[in-house]
Design a protein around this motif. Structure first.
Motif, PDB file in Angstrom:
ATOM      1  N   ASP A  71      24.972  38.651  78.523  1.00 56.27           N
ATOM      2  CA  ASP A  71      25.812  37.925  79.476  1.00 56.27           C
ATOM      3  C   ASP A  71      26.689  36.937  78.728  1.00 56.27           C
ATOM      4  O   ASP A  71      26.220  36.223  77.828  1.00 56.27           O
ATOM      5  CB  ASP A  71      24.939  37.173  80.492  1.00 56.27           C
ATOM      6  CG  ASP A  71      24.225  38.115  81.438  1.00 56.27           C
ATOM      7  OD1 ASP A  71      24.910  38.800  82.211  1.00 56.27           O
ATOM      8  OD2 ASP A  71      22.973  38.171  81.387  1.00 56.27           O
ATOM      9  N   ASP A  72      27.953  36.903  79.082  1.00 56.35           N
ATOM     10  CA  ASP A  72      28.903  35.976  78.481  1.00 56.35           C
ATOM     11  C   ASP A  72      29.729  35.343  79.590  1.00 56.35           C
ATOM     12  O   ASP A  72      30.195  36.033  80.501  1.00 56.35           O
ATOM     13  CB  ASP A  72      29.837  36.704  77.512  1.00 56.35           C
ATOM     14  CG  ASP A  72      29.099  37.256  76.304  1.00 56.35           C
ATOM     15  OD1 ASP A  72      28.746  36.462  75.417  1.00 56.35           O
ATOM     16  OD2 ASP A  72      28.870  38.472  76.267  1.00 56.35           O
ATOM     17  N   LEU A  73      29.897  34.040  79.476  1.00 55.11           N
ATOM     18  CA  LEU A  73      30.711  33.312  80.449  1.00 55.11           C
ATOM     19  C   LEU A  73      31.820  32.583  79.711  1.00 55.11           C
ATOM     20  O   LEU A  73      31.559  31.830  78.765  1.00 55.11           O
ATOM     21  CB  LEU A  73      29.854  32.313  81.232  1.00 55.11           C
ATOM     22  CG  LEU A  73      30.616  31.486  82.272  1.00 55.11           C
ATOM     23  CD1 LEU A  73      31.048  32.370  83.444  1.00 55.11           C
ATOM     24  CD2 LEU A  73      29.776  30.320  82.765  1.00 55.11           C
ATOM     25  N   TYR A  74      33.053  32.821  80.133  1.00 52.71           N
ATOM     26  CA  TYR A  74      34.209  32.116  79.579  1.00 52.71           C
ATOM     27  C   TYR A  74      34.681  31.104  80.613  1.00 52.71           C
ATOM     28  O   TYR A  74      34.996  31.462  81.746  1.00 52.71           O
ATOM     29  CB  TYR A  74      35.324  33.093  79.213  1.00 52.71           C
ATOM     30  CG  TYR A  74      34.960  33.966  78.041  1.00 52.71           C
ATOM     31  CD1 TYR A  74      35.188  33.541  76.733  1.00 52.71           C
ATOM     32  CD2 TYR A  74      34.348  35.209  78.235  1.00 52.71           C
ATOM     33  CE1 TYR A  74      34.829  34.330  75.652  1.00 52.71           C
ATOM     34  CE2 TYR A  74      33.987  36.001  77.155  1.00 52.71           C
ATOM     35  CZ  TYR A  74      34.226  35.550  75.874  1.00 52.71           C
ATOM     36  OH  TYR A  74      33.862  36.332  74.800  1.00 52.71           O
ATOM     37  N   VAL A  75      34.698  29.843  80.208  1.00 49.25           N
ATOM     38  CA  VAL A  75      35.139  28.753  81.078  1.00 49.25           C
ATOM     39  C   VAL A  75      36.517  28.320  80.609  1.00 49.25           C
ATOM     40  O   VAL A  75      36.682  27.875  79.472  1.00 49.25           O
ATOM     41  CB  VAL A  75      34.149  27.570  81.029  1.00 49.25           C
ATOM     42  CG1 VAL A  75      34.597  26.468  81.987  1.00 49.25           C
ATOM     43  CG2 VAL A  75      32.736  28.036  81.366  1.00 49.25           C
ATOM     44  N   VAL A  76      37.504  28.490  81.468  1.00 46.10           N
ATOM     45  CA  VAL A  76      38.889  28.153  81.130  1.00 46.10           C
ATOM     46  C   VAL A  76      39.237  26.836  81.820  1.00 46.10           C
ATOM     47  O   VAL A  76      39.328  26.769  83.046  1.00 46.10           O
ATOM     48  CB  VAL A  76      39.863  29.274  81.571  1.00 46.10           C
ATOM     49  CG1 VAL A  76      41.287  28.931  81.141  1.00 46.10           C
ATOM     50  CG2 VAL A  76      39.435  30.616  80.978  1.00 46.10           C
ATOM     51  N   VAL A  77      39.400  25.806  81.027  1.00 46.99           N
ATOM     52  CA  VAL A  77      39.648  24.458  81.553  1.00 46.99           C
ATOM     53  C   VAL A  77      41.115  24.098  81.319  1.00 46.99           C
ATOM     54  O   VAL A  77      41.586  24.093  80.181  1.00 46.99           O
ATOM     55  CB  VAL A  77      38.738  23.424  80.858  1.00 46.99           C
ATOM     56  CG1 VAL A  77      39.004  22.029  81.405  1.00 46.99           C
ATOM     57  CG2 VAL A  77      37.273  23.792  81.029  1.00 46.99           C
ATOM     58  N   THR A  78      41.832  23.824  82.412  1.00 48.11           N
ATOM     59  CA  THR A  78      43.217  23.360  82.310  1.00 48.11           C
ATOM     60  C   THR A  78      43.206  21.849  82.417  1.00 48.11           C
ATOM     61  O   THR A  78      42.704  21.296  83.401  1.00 48.11           O
ATOM     62  CB  THR A  78      44.096  23.955  83.414  1.00 48.11           C
ATOM     63  OG1 THR A  78      44.025  25.384  83.353  1.00 48.11           O
ATOM     64  CG2 THR A  78      45.546  23.524  83.243  1.00 48.11           C
ATOM     65  N   LEU A  79      43.742  21.179  81.403  1.00 48.12           N
ATOM     66  CA  LEU A  79      43.697  19.716  81.419  1.00 48.12           C
ATOM     67  C   LEU A  79      45.029  19.115  81.029  1.00 48.12           C
ATOM     68  O   LEU A  79      45.873  19.759  80.408  1.00 48.12           O
ATOM     69  CB  LEU A  79      42.572  19.202  80.507  1.00 48.12           C
ATOM     70  CG  LEU A  79      42.619  19.564  79.020  1.00 48.12           C
ATOM     71  CD1 LEU A  79      43.363  18.500  78.235  1.00 48.12           C
ATOM     72  CD2 LEU A  79      41.215  19.692  78.467  1.00 48.12           C
ATOM     73  N   ARG A  80      45.175  17.859  81.422  1.00 45.56           N
ATOM     74  CA  ARG A  80      46.359  17.073  81.072  1.00 45.56           C
ATOM     75  C   ARG A  80      45.868  15.824  80.344  1.00 45.56           C
ATOM     76  O   ARG A  80      44.983  15.118  80.840  1.00 45.56           O
ATOM     77  CB  ARG A  80      47.150  16.681  82.319  1.00 45.56           C
ATOM     78  CG  ARG A  80      48.333  15.761  82.066  1.00 45.56           C
ATOM     79  CD  ARG A  80      49.011  15.386  83.374  1.00 45.56           C
ATOM     80  NE  ARG A  80      50.000  14.340  83.198  1.00 45.56           N
ATOM     81  CZ  ARG A  80      51.253  14.550  82.802  1.00 45.56           C
ATOM     82  NH1 ARG A  80      51.668  15.777  82.554  1.00 45.56           N
ATOM     83  NH2 ARG A  80      52.096  13.544  82.672  1.00 45.56           N
ATOM     84  N   MET A  81      46.440  15.569  79.171  1.00 48.34           N
ATOM     85  CA  MET A  81      46.014  14.441  78.345  1.00 48.34           C
ATOM     86  C   MET A  81      47.216  13.541  78.093  1.00 48.34           C
ATOM     87  O   MET A  81      48.228  13.970  77.546  1.00 48.34           O
ATOM     88  CB  MET A  81      45.426  14.961  77.031  1.00 48.34           C
ATOM     89  CG  MET A  81      44.837  13.895  76.155  1.00 48.34           C
ATOM     90  SD  MET A  81      43.958  14.662  74.765  1.00 48.34           S
ATOM     91  CE  MET A  81      43.526  13.190  73.837  1.00 48.34           C
ATOM     92  N   GLU A  82      47.093  12.278  78.510  1.00 49.57           N
ATOM     93  CA  GLU A  82      48.194  11.321  78.394  1.00 49.57           C
ATOM     94  C   GLU A  82      47.853  10.252  77.367  1.00 49.57           C
ATOM     95  O   GLU A  82      46.790   9.626  77.437  1.00 49.57           O
ATOM     96  CB  GLU A  82      48.449  10.672  79.755  1.00 49.57           C
ATOM     97  CG  GLU A  82      49.581   9.670  79.773  1.00 49.57           C
ATOM     98  CD  GLU A  82      49.755   9.021  81.128  1.00 49.57           C
ATOM     99  OE1 GLU A  82      50.439   7.978  81.197  1.00 49.57           O
ATOM    100  OE2 GLU A  82      49.201   9.542  82.118  1.00 49.57           O
ATOM    101  N   ASP A  83      48.740  10.047  76.413  1.00 47.17           N
ATOM    102  CA  ASP A  83      48.555   9.043  75.357  1.00 47.17           C
ATOM    103  C   ASP A  83      48.830   7.654  75.934  1.00 47.17           C
ATOM    104  O   ASP A  83      49.914   7.381  76.431  1.00 47.17           O
ATOM    105  CB  ASP A  83      49.503   9.339  74.194  1.00 47.17           C
ATOM    106  CG  ASP A  83      49.271   8.414  73.001  1.00 47.17           C
ATOM    107  OD1 ASP A  83      48.502   7.451  73.136  1.00 47.17           O
ATOM    108  OD2 ASP A  83      49.860   8.659  71.946  1.00 47.17           O
ATOM    109  N   ARG A  84      47.827   6.770  75.854  1.00 49.86           N
ATOM    110  CA  ARG A  84      47.989   5.410  76.367  1.00 49.86           C
ATOM    111  C   ARG A  84      48.082   4.365  75.258  1.00 49.86           C
ATOM    112  O   ARG A  84      48.112   3.172  75.539  1.00 49.86           O
ATOM    113  CB  ARG A  84      46.824   5.069  77.299  1.00 49.86           C
ATOM    114  CG  ARG A  84      46.884   5.836  78.604  1.00 49.86           C
ATOM    115  CD  ARG A  84      45.925   5.277  79.592  1.00 49.86           C
ATOM    116  NE  ARG A  84      46.258   5.669  80.948  1.00 49.86           N
ATOM    117  CZ  ARG A  84      45.620   5.253  82.025  1.00 49.86           C
ATOM    118  NH1 ARG A  84      44.597   4.426  81.902  1.00 49.86           N
ATOM    119  NH2 ARG A  84      45.978   5.651  83.227  1.00 49.86           N
ATOM    120  N   LEU A  85      48.096   4.812  74.022  1.00 50.11           N
ATOM    121  CA  LEU A  85      48.234   3.883  72.904  1.00 50.11           C
ATOM    122  C   LEU A  85      49.692   3.742  72.510  1.00 50.11           C
ATOM    123  O   LEU A  85      50.561   4.495  72.960  1.00 50.11           O
ATOM    124  CB  LEU A  85      47.429   4.391  71.701  1.00 50.11           C
ATOM    125  CG  LEU A  85      45.903   4.350  71.808  1.00 50.11           C
ATOM    126  CD1 LEU A  85      45.300   4.880  70.522  1.00 50.11           C
ATOM    127  CD2 LEU A  85      45.405   2.953  72.076  1.00 50.11           C
TER     128      LEU A  85
END
Length: 201
Positions: A71-85
């Protein structure tokens, strides 16, 4: 014989300069706290898709029960990363930890750029879920944001994922440590079943 007398310099009151120095230091700290962001980056997970496979490896043996399955599970995570520095961010690594219902912890690294070709050849239906990947060594300019997908592989069933205690995505940065964000439950799933593989005994 006359007495020798040395003139004493007038004693200066140091209280005022010390108070001024503390006042300046306090103002500097206040300005630093005011204009320094409380977090390195803001990370939002926009979408999570699941792609599970169950592969049966057929054995050439005539003995019953010699077939193996995986059994194999692929988790596809769509993310947004904002630079606050006020500095650019460089993504060093992307990893994840899955804690199953029985407390087992599984760790994995995100699929790397050079591995996508083989992965999509093996599982063509995974390609439209993956979208544009967020890769290692991605540069995010100060005040800007980057958006993309991270593909994670766990050797578990989709049911094990659904019953998990927690899943966490770790984003390691080159100069600012790590950021951890909890992965929510998948909102899209596909469950193909591959039974054509064979295993030589």
């Amino acid at each position: 014989m006359s007495d020798l007398r040395f003139s004493q310099p007038a004693r200066r009151n140091l209280l005022a300069p010390v108070l001024i120095a503390f006042l300046i230091l306090g103002l500097a700290i206040a300005l630093l706290l005011r204009f320094t962001p409380r977090s390195t980056a803001k990370v939002n997970i926009l979408h999570t898709a699941l792609y599970s496979t169950h592969t049966v490896f057929k054995s050439d043996s005539i003995l019953v029960g010699r077939d193996r399955s995986q059994d194999d599970l692929y988790v596809v995570v769509t993310l947004r990363m904002e630079d606050r520095l006020n500095l650019p961010l460089f993504i060093k690594d992307l990893t994840a930890t899955l804690e199953t219902a029985d407390g087992e912890k599984l760790e994995t690294s995100a699929v790397q750029k050079q591995d996508f070709g083989n992965l999509f050849t093996t599982y063509p239906a995974l390609r439209p879920l993956a979208g544009s990947p967020l890769l290692r060594d991605t540069l995010i300019e100060s005040g800007k944001a980057a958006e993309g997908t991270v593909v994670l592989h766990f050797p578990v069933t989709q049911d094990a994922w659904n019953r998990r205690r927690q899943a966490t995505l770790h984003i390691a940065l080159y100069h600012q440590g790590r950021i951890a964000v909890v992965i929510p439950a998948g909102d899209q799933a596909s469950s193909p079943r591959d039974e054509g593989a064979s295993e030589d005994e």
